[in-house]
Design a protein around this motif. Structure first.
Motif, PDB file in Angstrom:
ATOM      1  N   ALA A   1       0.828  -1.205   0.000  1.00 24.56           N
ATOM      2  CA  ALA A   1       0.000   0.000   0.000  1.00 24.56           C
ATOM      3  C   ALA A   1       0.861   1.253   0.000  1.00 24.56           C
ATOM      4  N   VAL A   2       1.944   1.249   0.760  1.00 29.25           N
ATOM      5  CA  VAL A   2       2.864   2.394   0.758  1.00 29.25           C
ATOM      6  C   VAL A   2       3.481   2.570  -0.622  1.00 29.25           C
ATOM      7  N   ASP A   3       3.894   1.471  -1.235  1.00 35.35           N
ATOM      8  CA  ASP A   3       4.487   1.561  -2.569  1.00 35.35           C
ATOM      9  C   ASP A   3       3.487   2.138  -3.568  1.00 35.35           C
ATOM     10  N   ALA A   4       2.244   1.679  -3.512  1.00 40.12           N
ATOM     11  CA  ALA A   4       1.226   2.164  -4.446  1.00 40.12           C
ATOM     12  C   ALA A   4       0.922   3.635  -4.221  1.00 40.12           C
ATOM     13  N   ASP A   5       0.948   4.078  -2.974  1.00 42.89           N
ATOM     14  CA  ASP A   5       0.607   5.461  -2.638  1.00 42.89           C
ATOM     15  C   ASP A   5       1.758   6.418  -2.914  1.00 42.89           C
ATOM     16  N   PHE A   6       2.969   6.046  -2.489  1.00 44.20           N
ATOM     17  CA  PHE A   6       4.081   6.987  -2.535  1.00 44.20           C
ATOM     18  C   PHE A   6       5.040   6.772  -3.697  1.00 44.20           C
ATOM     19  N   PHE A   7       5.073   5.582  -4.262  1.00 43.08           N
ATOM     20  CA  PHE A   7       6.025   5.270  -5.328  1.00 43.08           C
ATOM     21  C   PHE A   7       5.332   4.951  -6.654  1.00 43.08           C
ATOM     22  N   ALA A   8       4.094   5.381  -6.820  1.00 46.05           N
ATOM     23  CA  ALA A   8       3.343   5.027  -8.024  1.00 46.05           C
ATOM     24  C   ALA A   8       4.041   5.490  -9.295  1.00 46.05           C
ATOM     25  N   ASP A   9       4.753   6.617  -9.228  1.00 46.56           N
ATOM     26  CA  ASP A   9       5.434   7.141 -10.411  1.00 46.56           C
ATOM     27  C   ASP A   9       6.828   6.541 -10.589  1.00 46.56           C
ATOM     28  N   GLU A  10       7.233   5.669  -9.654  1.00 46.48           N
ATOM     29  CA  GLU A  10       8.539   5.002  -9.733  1.00 46.48           C
ATOM     30  C   GLU A  10       8.314   3.510  -9.495  1.00 46.48           C
ATOM     31  N   PRO A  11       7.869   2.788 -10.515  1.00 43.02           N
ATOM     32  CA  PRO A  11       7.435   1.398 -10.306  1.00 43.02           C
ATOM     33  C   PRO A  11       8.530   0.437  -9.855  1.00 43.02           C
ATOM     34  N   LYS A  12       9.782   0.835  -9.907  1.00 43.55           N
ATOM     35  CA  LYS A  12      10.862  -0.037  -9.445  1.00 43.55           C
ATOM     36  C   LYS A  12      11.349   0.335  -8.043  1.00 43.55           C
ATOM     37  N   TRP A  13      10.662   1.280  -7.417  1.00 40.21           N
ATOM     38  CA  TRP A  13      10.974   1.613  -6.036  1.00 40.21           C
ATOM     39  C   TRP A  13      10.085   0.784  -5.117  1.00 40.21           C
ATOM     40  N   ARG A  14      10.652   0.320  -4.002  1.00 39.83           N
ATOM     41  CA  ARG A  14       9.922  -0.454  -3.007  1.00 39.83           C
ATOM     42  C   ARG A  14      10.264   0.074  -1.615  1.00 39.83           C
ATOM     43  N   SER A  15       9.286   0.027  -0.720  1.00 37.99           N
ATOM     44  CA  SER A  15       9.544   0.436   0.655  1.00 37.99           C
ATOM     45  C   SER A  15      10.268  -0.685   1.400  1.00 37.99           C
TER      46      SER A  15
END
Length: 197
Positions: A153-167
């Motif tokens: 959920a954090v990845d979808a909310d905060f990293f949506a514009d960077e699909p290769k970023w993960r929390s």
């Protein structure tokens, strides 16, 4: 050979430092946040990968967004901290290696091996998260690292514009409220978890 740090410095970084769940109502400035980065980026990572990607949630709105994805016991820890940083990682960190590790073709070591990059990004972003905690402590701040949250959920909310970023984990930063600390949990002696061979 470097000099050994003073006992006061070692106390501040390790022996007397604690993980805080509650913070004083005292601002952490943008300049302090940048100063943390300027220190933590100097810590070693494999081939200078620097895979950590940091989102500093400072506004009430950003902290509330993050809190909605936290475990129940962590929601107020996020909301009430002056700053809560998402320590993330870039699975495609290797794209930056021509600039970060220019003496050899390190990018080629990781091309075509996303699973290997995930392992390396997790390991090295975790190192950078630890450097963040030490840097904050060195600058007179306190931290409260947490792993109780919904990563997807954090990845979808905060990293949506960077699909290769993960929390990886989140960490509150500020001036800890020592009146609300529990007694320190045990720290065992050398013999229990160490072997000299």
């Amino acid at each position: 050979m470097s000099d050994i740090l003073s006992d006061a410095a070692l106390d501040q970084l390790f022996r007397e430092a604690r993980s805080y769940s509650s913070f004083l109502d005292k601002e952490v400035s943008d300049e302090q946040i940048e100063a943390i980065w300027e220190l933590l980026k100097m810590g070693p990572t494999s081939a200078n990968q620097l895979p950590a990607r940091l989102i500093w949630c400072k506004s009430a709105e950003a902290k509330e967004r993050l809190a909605t994805h936290a475990a129940e016991g962590n929601k107020d820890k996020v909301r009430n901290a002056p700053v809560c940083v998402i320590v993330g990682m870039d699975i495609d960190f290797h794209e930056h290696l021509p600039q970060l590790f220019p003496h050899t073709d390190a990018k080629s070591w990781f091309e075509g091996n996303e699973e290997g990059r995930k392992v390396s990004a997790m390991r090295n972003s975790s190192l950078q998260g630890a450097y963040l905690i030490l840097a904050a402590r060195a600058l007179g701040l306190d931290c409260g690292p947490m792993s109780g949250f919904d990563n997807a959920a954090v990845d979808a909310d905060f990293f949506a514009d960077e699909p290769k970023w993960r929390s990886n984990f989140i960490c509150s930063v500020g001036y800890g409220d020592g009146s609300k600390l529990f007694p320190r949990s045990p720290r065992p002696g050398f013999a229990l978890f160490n072997r000299l061979i």
